[in-house]
Every structure is written in structure tokens, then in C-alpha cells.
Design a protein around this motif. Sequence first.
Motif, PDB file in Angstrom:
ATOM      1  N   SER A 120       1.321   6.830  -6.547  1.00 42.69           N
ATOM      2  CA  SER A 120       0.258   7.720  -6.734  1.00 42.69           C
ATOM      3  C   SER A 120       0.592   8.863  -6.874  1.00 42.69           C
ATOM      4  CB  SER A 120      -0.859   7.552  -6.042  1.00 42.69           C
ATOM      5  OG  SER A 120      -1.467   5.548  -6.004  1.00 42.69           O
ATOM      6  N   PHE A 121       2.200   9.156  -6.144  1.00 44.31           N
ATOM      7  CA  PHE A 121       2.097  10.978  -5.536  1.00 44.31           C
ATOM      8  C   PHE A 121       3.164  10.954  -6.837  1.00 44.31           C
ATOM      9  CE2 PHE A 121       1.047  10.581  -0.949  1.00 44.31           C
ATOM     10  CZ  PHE A 121       0.645  11.594  -1.000  1.00 44.31           C
ATOM     11  N   LEU A 122       4.222  10.056  -7.083  1.00 43.37           N
ATOM     12  CA  LEU A 122       4.858  10.140  -7.914  1.00 43.37           C
ATOM     13  C   LEU A 122       4.529  10.175  -9.722  1.00 43.37           C
ATOM     14  CD1 LEU A 122       7.436   9.888  -9.359  1.00 43.37           C
ATOM     15  CD2 LEU A 122       7.778   7.722  -9.665  1.00 43.37           C
ATOM     16  N   LEU A 173      -6.826  18.187  -6.834  1.00 44.07           N
ATOM     17  CA  LEU A 173      -7.507  17.487  -7.313  1.00 44.07           C
ATOM     18  C   LEU A 173      -7.598  15.574  -7.142  1.00 44.07           C
ATOM     19  CD1 LEU A 173     -10.559  18.414 -10.044  1.00 44.07           C
ATOM     20  CD2 LEU A 173     -10.837  18.646  -8.123  1.00 44.07           C
ATOM     21  N   LEU A 174      -7.030  15.300  -7.915  1.00 44.73           N
ATOM     22  CA  LEU A 174      -5.495  14.202  -7.831  1.00 44.73           C
ATOM     23  C   LEU A 174      -4.886  13.983  -6.416  1.00 44.73           C
ATOM     24  CD1 LEU A 174      -4.341  13.532 -11.354  1.00 44.73           C
ATOM     25  CD2 LEU A 174      -5.434  12.447 -10.302  1.00 44.73           C
ATOM     26  N   SER A 181       0.584  -1.512   0.655  1.00 43.68           N
ATOM     27  CA  SER A 181      -0.179  -0.195  -0.055  1.00 43.68           C
ATOM     28  C   SER A 181       0.274   1.481   0.305  1.00 43.68           C
ATOM     29  CB  SER A 181      -0.845   0.168   1.324  1.00 43.68           C
ATOM     30  OG  SER A 181      -1.894  -1.928   1.373  1.00 43.68           O
ATOM     31  N   LEU A 182       1.642   1.119   0.608  1.00 42.36           N
ATOM     32  CA  LEU A 182       2.876   2.693   0.971  1.00 42.36           C
ATOM     33  C   LEU A 182       3.437   2.510  -0.660  1.00 42.36           C
ATOM     34  CD1 LEU A 182       4.386   1.799   4.153  1.00 42.36           C
ATOM     35  CD2 LEU A 182       2.911   2.970   3.570  1.00 42.36           C
ATOM     36  N   LEU A 183       3.437   1.506  -0.689  1.00 44.02           N
ATOM     37  CA  LEU A 183       3.829   1.925  -2.652  1.00 44.02           C
ATOM     38  C   LEU A 183       3.235   1.968  -3.837  1.00 44.02           C
ATOM     39  CD1 LEU A 183       6.682   1.043  -4.750  1.00 44.02           C
ATOM     40  CD2 LEU A 183       6.034  -1.005  -4.535  1.00 44.02           C
ATOM     41  N   LEU A 229      -6.044  15.779  -4.133  1.00 47.42           N
ATOM     42  CA  LEU A 229      -6.814  16.028  -2.884  1.00 47.42           C
ATOM     43  C   LEU A 229      -7.308  14.379  -2.400  1.00 47.42           C
ATOM     44  CD1 LEU A 229      -8.737  19.004  -3.178  1.00 47.42           C
ATOM     45  CD2 LEU A 229      -7.065  18.246  -1.361  1.00 47.42           C
ATOM     46  N   THR A 230      -8.239  13.430  -4.259  1.00 45.50           N
ATOM     47  CA  THR A 230      -8.492  12.213  -4.130  1.00 45.50           C
ATOM     48  C   THR A 230      -7.382  11.310  -3.492  1.00 45.50           C
ATOM     49  OG1 THR A 230      -9.631  13.047  -5.852  1.00 45.50           O
ATOM     50  CG2 THR A 230      -9.133  10.143  -5.257  1.00 45.50           C
ATOM     51  N   LEU A 231      -6.141  10.887  -3.596  1.00 43.01           N
ATOM     52  CA  LEU A 231      -5.179  10.560  -2.756  1.00 43.01           C
ATOM     53  C   LEU A 231      -5.396  10.816  -1.788  1.00 43.01           C
ATOM     54  CD1 LEU A 231      -3.088   8.615  -3.475  1.00 43.01           C
ATOM     55  CD2 LEU A 231      -1.381  10.009  -4.083  1.00 43.01           C
ATOM     56  N   LEU A 232      -5.171  11.975  -1.091  1.00 44.91           N
ATOM     57  CA  LEU A 232      -5.641  11.753   0.233  1.00 44.91           C
ATOM     58  C   LEU A 232      -6.710  11.473   1.123  1.00 44.91           C
ATOM     59  CD1 LEU A 232      -4.521  13.403   2.910  1.00 44.91           C
ATOM     60  CD2 LEU A 232      -5.395  15.546   2.612  1.00 44.91           C
ATOM     61  N   LEU A 233      -8.071  11.673  -0.150  1.00 47.48           N
ATOM     62  CA  LEU A 233      -8.905  10.773   0.864  1.00 47.48           C
ATOM     63  C   LEU A 233      -9.190   9.563   0.749  1.00 47.48           C
ATOM     64  CD1 LEU A 233     -11.623  13.625  -0.998  1.00 47.48           C
ATOM     65  CD2 LEU A 233     -11.352  13.511   1.988  1.00 47.48           C
ATOM     66  N   LEU A 234      -8.534   9.275  -0.138  1.00 48.14           N
ATOM     67  CA  LEU A 234      -8.843   7.746  -0.558  1.00 48.14           C
ATOM     68  C   LEU A 234      -7.548   7.438   0.674  1.00 48.14           C
ATOM     69  CD1 LEU A 234      -8.504   6.491  -4.233  1.00 48.14           C
ATOM     70  CD2 LEU A 234     -10.799   6.505  -2.785  1.00 48.14           C
ATOM     71  N   SER A 235      -6.505   7.720   0.893  1.00 44.38           N
ATOM     72  CA  SER A 235      -5.484   6.820   1.365  1.00 44.38           C
ATOM     73  C   SER A 235      -5.944   7.088   3.237  1.00 44.38           C
ATOM     74  CB  SER A 235      -4.073   8.195   1.622  1.00 44.38           C
ATOM     75  OG  SER A 235      -3.438   7.527   0.556  1.00 44.38           O
ATOM     76  N   ARG A 236      -6.796   8.007   3.821  1.00 46.09           N
ATOM     77  CA  ARG A 236      -7.186   8.156   5.020  1.00 46.09           C
ATOM     78  C   ARG A 236      -8.072   6.964   5.002  1.00 46.09           C
ATOM     79  NH1 ARG A 236      -8.258  11.738   8.810  1.00 46.09           N
ATOM     80  NH2 ARG A 236      -9.481  12.069  10.044  1.00 46.09           N
TER      81      ARG A 236
END
Length: 485
Positions: A21-23, A194-195, A14-16, A197-204
Amino acid sequence: MKLFSRFRRSIQGSLLLHELSFLIIILVTASVGIVWAFAWQKSSEESLRLTSMNNHMQNIRGELYRQLKEVFDANFLADTDAPEEYEQYTDRITGFIQDLKQEAEQQNEFQAVIDIELAYQRFHDETHTLLRVMQPSEQQKELLNLQLEKYTFKKLEDAFSQFESLLNKKQQALTHDRQKWMSQLFILVPIPILLALTLLLLSRRFVNNNVIKPLARVMQGARRISKGELNHEIKGGGVDELIRLSDAINMMASEIIVNRDRLIEAKKQAALGELVPLVAHNIRNPLASIRAAAQVTLDENPEPEIQEALKDIIIAVDRLERWVTSLLTYLHPISAHFTQKPLTEVADNTLAMMDLQLKDKSIYIERKGWELQPTQVLIDINLMEQAIFNLIQNAIEASPISSKLRLEYKESSDQIELSIRDQGKGMNFDPLDENAVGRDDTKRLSFGLGIPFTLKVVKQHQGELFYYANGVHGTCVIIRLPKIT
């Protein structure tokens, strides 16, 4: 999808995935910036090119008017320096036209430059000829004005107008493209945001559902197990590491239960090991004296009634002797000596030894499956007789007078089965269940050592012992053995 799911189910994976995703967000942002910067640079270069071409055209036009002035000065004012200055303007105009050719990139641009060059060449040819006439007549002067104004110079202006119109169209298209890119920029800029913020919500959400909540369940379950609730099971969930941790804690709790039951049984065995030999020694000596006295009296007294009573005494003494032997046998390791024998024959031998007890309570024995010609299997006859004896003894004690005791034999391709069913009241729990100890006022050993001894013998034969009991159909106990011939 399977690979993605496998990575998603582990913390490391998951961390990978989140790092990737951030990359991707960084790459998208950089790509948007690079594309927009490249497009803006191309637009700026094109704008500079068009401006430069327009400047060259204006320079040509200006030099052309100056050159035309030198022609008029030479013809009307008799200026002797006009031819030399005329040639200087010719060189400048030719240089500007060459610059236009070099900067032209498209066919229509190049063709427009060629039109200017051809019109100027015609103008140059006509005006250069006029410079050679030293004293033109009035008629030549009038033709010179009319020719240059109506035809030659008009061709040049038309060529200049077409070229200028072409540059204006290109400049307008360039302005339109810039406006288009600016409008797209306002659309592209929010995409990385938007990407992110979406990744932040999904990660949370992922961390909350797959790490925090499952970890809280594991911690709560571990606390309950540590307080003695060993039957509590931690529900698995979350990432693979937490699932394995939950399974490990559940397995540890199960092993603790098993070890606790073994410890309780060991304590019972130790207590019985200290008590039973002493009790057996104190019982056997009086039993031997009672049996000897009864046997002597039986031999000397011929009266039938007395003989019947003495026989009952001898049977009771023998029964007590067998129980004492069972007690001692149960406390020591069992050493089995196997021989081939049908299980039905062992049951018949046991029933023969209990004939008087059956008659005392008028219990009818029903046999089922004896007609199947049972297979001979490897059995320790003595141990199995004692085991079946204990089960039938419990059934007789539980059965009412004039009831039925049913023995049923079954056989399959890999195992044999003997069931004993009485018509008593039944037991309120499974006597083989270790957890039944202390469940109510009745404890497992209050039924005597017959059941534990029988279970020990059945396990020695690699078999299983089952109990089914209720208050309607009595108690049914089943011995199931593998078909080892």
C-alpha cells in the motif's frame, strides 16, 4: 478475494499488504509528479516554439520594410548600393521563412507559413523588377506606389495578420491548458495525502482489532489458566497466529485437566492398592469360617426355618466374597477372554444370581427387546456378568420396595445397547464425570467400586457407559457396545 483475505488474516501477510500500500502511494505520488512535470515541460516547449515563430515573423516583417526602403532608395534617390543591400535582406527573409517551416508542426501552421512565403515571393518578383529600371518615369513611380501599397504589400500584411492570429489562438489555448493543469494539480496533490491518512487509520484499526485486543485476551486467559482456572477457554480471534496460539493454550489446558484427573485417579488407585488387599485378607478368612460353619450346620439341621436362615447367610457371604473379588480385580489390569454370546443371555444369568435380592424387595423385572433374537457378539462373559451385576445391584439398592426395574435391549446395524432403569430418587450428578469429585458432599467412590469397575469392563469391550438420572424418573444407565461378531 480469497488470496487477499488469507494475507490479511496473518501478520506476515498484513505487513506485506501494508508495504504494498505504501509502495502504491509512492507510485501514485511519483506518477502525479511525473505527469504534471511532463505536461508542464511540453507546455513550456510549446510556448517557446510559438514565441520563436512569432519572433521569426516579426524579423521577416522588419526585414521586409527595410528591403522595401531599398527599393524606394534605388528608384527615387538613385542609391547605387540599394540592389546589393536588397539582396542581403532577401537572404535574411528567406532564412527566416525556412526557420518558420522547420518549427511548424501542424498543417495550419505550415499553410500559414506557405501563404507568407507566396506573398513575399510576389513582392520580391515585383520589387526586384523595379530595381532594374535605372530612371523610372513619373507614371512608373506613381504605379509603383499604388501597386505596392494597395495590392502586393497588403497581401503580405494579410498573411502576417493571419499567421499572428493563429499564433495568438495557440498561445491562448496553451495558457488555458496551463491554468487547467494548475487547477488539477490542486486536486491531485491531496490524493496521496488522503491515501496515506486512510492507510494509517486502517492500519491502526487492523492492529487494534486483530493484534492488540486478541493478544490481550490471550494474555488474560493465560494468566487465569496459570492460576488454576483450567476450564477457562480463550476465545479465538485476530490474525491466524493468535488464533493458533489461543487454540494451543486451550488444548494445553484441556490436557492438563485430563492429566490432573488421571493423577487423581492414580492416587486413588494407589491408596486402594495399599488398603484393599489388607482389608480383603482380613475379611476373607472370617468369611470362609462363617460359610463353612453355616454349610455344616445346614447339612446337619433338617428344620426348614433354620435351613432358610443358613441359606441367607451363605448367600450374603458369597456376595461379600464377590465384592472382595471385584475390589481386587479393579486394582489390577483386566485380561478379557472373548466368546460369542447374546448380551440378553448374560443379563439373564446375572438376574438369576440376584433372584433372592429381588424377592426381598418385591422388585418386578420388566424385559423389553428380548423378542428381537439378539445378535451374538464377542463378550467376556465373566467380566460382563460382573459389570451388569454391579449396575443391577446399585439399581436394587436405589429402588423402593415393590417397584419396577426395567431392562431394555436395542440393536442397530453397528451397535447394541442395554439400558437399566430403576424407580429410585435418582442421583444429583453423573457418577462418570471426573469433575463430579468434590462437587458436593457426595464423592464418586461413595457409590462403591461397581461403577468404576463396570466402566473399565465396558471400555475393555470398546463400548460406552452413560448415566441419566433425575428425581422424577429414577436413574437410567446404558451400556452401548459395538457390533463386533
